[in-house]
Motif scaffolding. Structure first.
Motif, PDB file in Angstrom:
ATOM      1  N   TYR A  99       0.840  -1.200   0.000  1.00 58.07           N
ATOM      2  CA  TYR A  99       0.000   0.000   0.000  1.00 58.07           C
ATOM      3  C   TYR A  99       0.877   1.254   0.000  1.00 58.07           C
ATOM      4  O   TYR A  99       0.626   2.204  -0.753  1.00 58.07           O
ATOM      5  N   LYS A 100       1.904   1.252   0.827  1.00 58.77           N
ATOM      6  CA  LYS A 100       2.818   2.401   0.911  1.00 58.77           C
ATOM      7  C   LYS A 100       3.493   2.657  -0.439  1.00 58.77           C
ATOM      8  O   LYS A 100       3.562   3.801  -0.909  1.00 58.77           O
ATOM      9  N   GLN A 134       1.936   5.963  -2.037  1.00 54.48           N
ATOM     10  CA  GLN A 134       2.828   7.083  -1.743  1.00 54.48           C
ATOM     11  C   GLN A 134       3.987   7.196  -2.719  1.00 54.48           C
ATOM     12  O   GLN A 134       4.701   8.193  -2.730  1.00 54.48           O
ATOM     13  N   GLU A 163       8.582   6.540   9.334  1.00 49.41           N
ATOM     14  CA  GLU A 163       7.285   6.884   8.767  1.00 49.41           C
ATOM     15  C   GLU A 163       6.216   5.886   9.223  1.00 49.41           C
ATOM     16  O   GLU A 163       6.524   4.740   9.535  1.00 49.41           O
ATOM     17  N   PHE A 169       3.787   3.975   7.846  1.00 54.95           N
ATOM     18  CA  PHE A 169       3.570   2.671   7.215  1.00 54.95           C
ATOM     19  C   PHE A 169       4.730   1.721   7.492  1.00 54.95           C
ATOM     20  O   PHE A 169       4.521   0.520   7.683  1.00 54.95           O
ATOM     21  N   THR A 170       5.942   2.245   7.530  1.00 53.20           N
ATOM     22  CA  THR A 170       7.096   1.417   7.880  1.00 53.20           C
ATOM     23  C   THR A 170       6.975   0.935   9.323  1.00 53.20           C
ATOM     24  O   THR A 170       7.257  -0.220   9.639  1.00 53.20           O
TER      25      THR A 170
END
Length: 272
Positions: free
Chosen positions: A67-68, A72, A193, A195-196
């Protein structure tokens, strides 16, 4: 008002924890972990489900990365080396699973491997410009070589071929330290970040469930597996130790992750 009081209580708790020594923090972490293991033991009847849940959560972590990367369009904060090591142990485990089990674990390993290879492809080629190579400083051979040597020395005694036993031991040992490059990158970056952070936290939960399975096995057999150590059978204690090591490696990160989420912080800051 209620939410504000809840946040205040959380800040008080984490403020108290920050003032404690590392020994106290470790002791509290062990106590909380043991309480959770006891709860799992009495609430989950089939303890083999822990491994399935662990693999599903790992797969969910990979989906977070996908997703990231797709939304992004950046791989900033991700360790390519960690993903490569993950792909290696998943590939080895898939080979073992096909030859030794051929069940739901095989399907989950295949799906997770394909997803991990896609993440590697995106980092290496499509999103290469956003990959911060200078922060990804933990070389793969630091992880792979010791795991391979240990697998040659300590591996399970089963009816399968010696080659497959070495491969199985290798993937267990490699998995236990596969997150080290990612943690090293986050330590270098200091700021993680969202999502990480979600991905690494998912790995922490997955490893805790797998570790809980091993610990419950020891308890239910009244330490029978550990007694085999005196007879020269080192595999089970070594596998248990590998799970415990990875769980503790991720425990510190999970503490800061939960702290940041409870305090409403979107970006997680690691201590120097």
């Amino acid at each position: 008002m209620g939410k504000r009081r809840g946040v205040s209580a959380v800040n008080v708790v984490f403020g108290w924890l920050r003032q404690q020594s590392n020994k106290v923090k470790i002791a509290l972490g062990i106590i909380i972990s043991l309480i959770l293991v006891v709860l799992l033991k009495f609430t989950v009847r089939n303890h083999n489900h822990f491994f399935i849940a662990s693999e599903l959560i790992h797969a969910a972590g990979i989906l977070i990365l996908i997703y990231k990367l797709t939304r992004q369009k950046t791989c900033s904060g991700l360790s390519l080396k960690s993903q490569e090591v993950t792909a290696i142990f998943l590939a080895v485990r898939l080979i073992c699973s096909i030859n030794m089990e051929g069940d739901i674990h095989t399907v989950l390993d295949f799906a997770t491997l394909v997803s991990t290879l896609w993440v590697i492809y995106m980092i290496r080629y499509k999103l290469k410009a956003s990959y911060i190579k200078s922060l990804d400083t933990c070389y793969n051979y630091y992880v792979l070589v010791p795991s391979a040597i240990l697998a040659l020395i300590i591996n399970p005694s089963t009816s399968y071929s010696y080659f497959h036993r070495i491969l199985w031991a290798f993937c267990v040992y490699t998995e236990s330290v596969s997150v080290l490059p990612q943690l090293r990158l986050m330590q270098n970056a200091q700021i993680i970040e969202p999502f990480t952070a979600h991905y690494v936290f998912a790995l922490g939960i997955a490893r805790f469930l797998a570790c809980a399975h091993w610990i419950i096995q020891v308890v239910e057999t009244r330490g029978h597996y550990l007694w085999l150590l005196g007879a020269g059978y080192f595999w089970f204690p070594a596998a248990l130790l590998a799970e415990i090591v990875q769980t503790f490696i991720l425990a510190d990160f999970c503490y800061y992750y939960v702290k940041s989420v409870m305090e409403g912080q979107l970006v997680l800051k690691m201590p120097v």
